[in-house]
Design a protein around this motif. Structure first.
Motif: not given
Length: 228
Positions: A43-53, A112-128
């Motif tokens: 239920g917590d928002v988490f950052q994946t860093g997957g955008i680096a791919s 979509t509320g971070s894809w419904g599960i709190g996942m930040r895949f594309f969002t980078i808070p530093w530049i939001d």
């Protein structure tokens, strides 16, 4: 100009490498991260860093583009200058399209509320907080930097061979190590942090245009003397 267009058309025929594979890689990373996040269900928002791919893929694309296409196109009497310009146009178009798509996916992620599960895949808070055009510019300049870094390395290898590439790697490693040692020895980390902290995220990323331009120019100079 006709030969430049010929190079662009030749690249564009390889739809898998330029259009499909980078987003296939991103898609696979997204699916894996989403599945892990859904199973965890904390239920917590988490950052994946997957955008680096996508940025890593552009680096790899720059590395292999010369090997894959340079000898073939030169054999068709395409001038080195035309090859370089055509490849630059193709890479720039792909990077711009990717930057726009990254921005669009970031907005979808928010909606979509971070894809419904709190996942930040594309969002980078530093530049939001940066305006829309500014974010597209930031994505674009980093994508171009990664592509031309790989492209420069590939051109260096074609110009100076394996030994030259090893010497380049050793030189870069030695320079970075020396910079870290001197910064630590003279206790300049705080000064460096204050200096970088004086820039906005947009301003800081925009400075990457300078090394991108140097890699661009260096790649052209190397390609002019590169062996086929």
């Amino acid at each position: 100009m006709n030969r430049v267009a010929c190079v662009v058309r030749s690249h564009s025929r390889d739809k898998w490498s330029w259009y499909v594979l980078p987003w296939f890689v991103v898609g696979m990373a997204f699916v894996i991260n989403w599945a892990i996040g859904a199973l965890a269900a904390e239920g917590d928002v988490f950052q994946t860093g997957g955008i680096a791919s996508i940025f890593v893929y552009m680096f790899v694309s720059g590395c292999i583009s010369v090997t894959q296409s340079f000898p073939f196109l030169i054999s068709l009497s395409v001038r080195r200058r035309d090859y370089f310009l055509g490849t630059t146009i193709m890479a720039s178009a792909v990077c711009l399209g990717s930057a726009i798509l990254l921005y669009a996916l970031t907005e979808i992620e928010k909606a979509t509320g971070s894809w419904g599960i709190g996942m930040r895949f594309f969002t980078i808070p530093w530049i939001d907080s940066i305006p829309d055009v500014g974010r597209i510019w930031m994505y674009l300049i980093v994508l171009l930097l990664m592509f031309f870094l790989g492209f420069f390395i590939s051109c260096w290898h074609r110009r100076f061979g394996r030994i030259g590439l090893w010497l380049l790697s050793i030189g870069i490693f030695a320079a970075v190590t020396l910079a870290l040692v001197l910064t630590t020895r003279y206790e300049r980390w705080d000064d460096l942090g204050r200096f970088l902290g004086g820039f906005s995220p947009l301003g800081l990323i925009s400075w990457l245009a300078a090394p991108t331009a140097l890699l661009f120019a260096g790649s052209y100079l190397l390609l002019r003397k590169a062996t086929v």
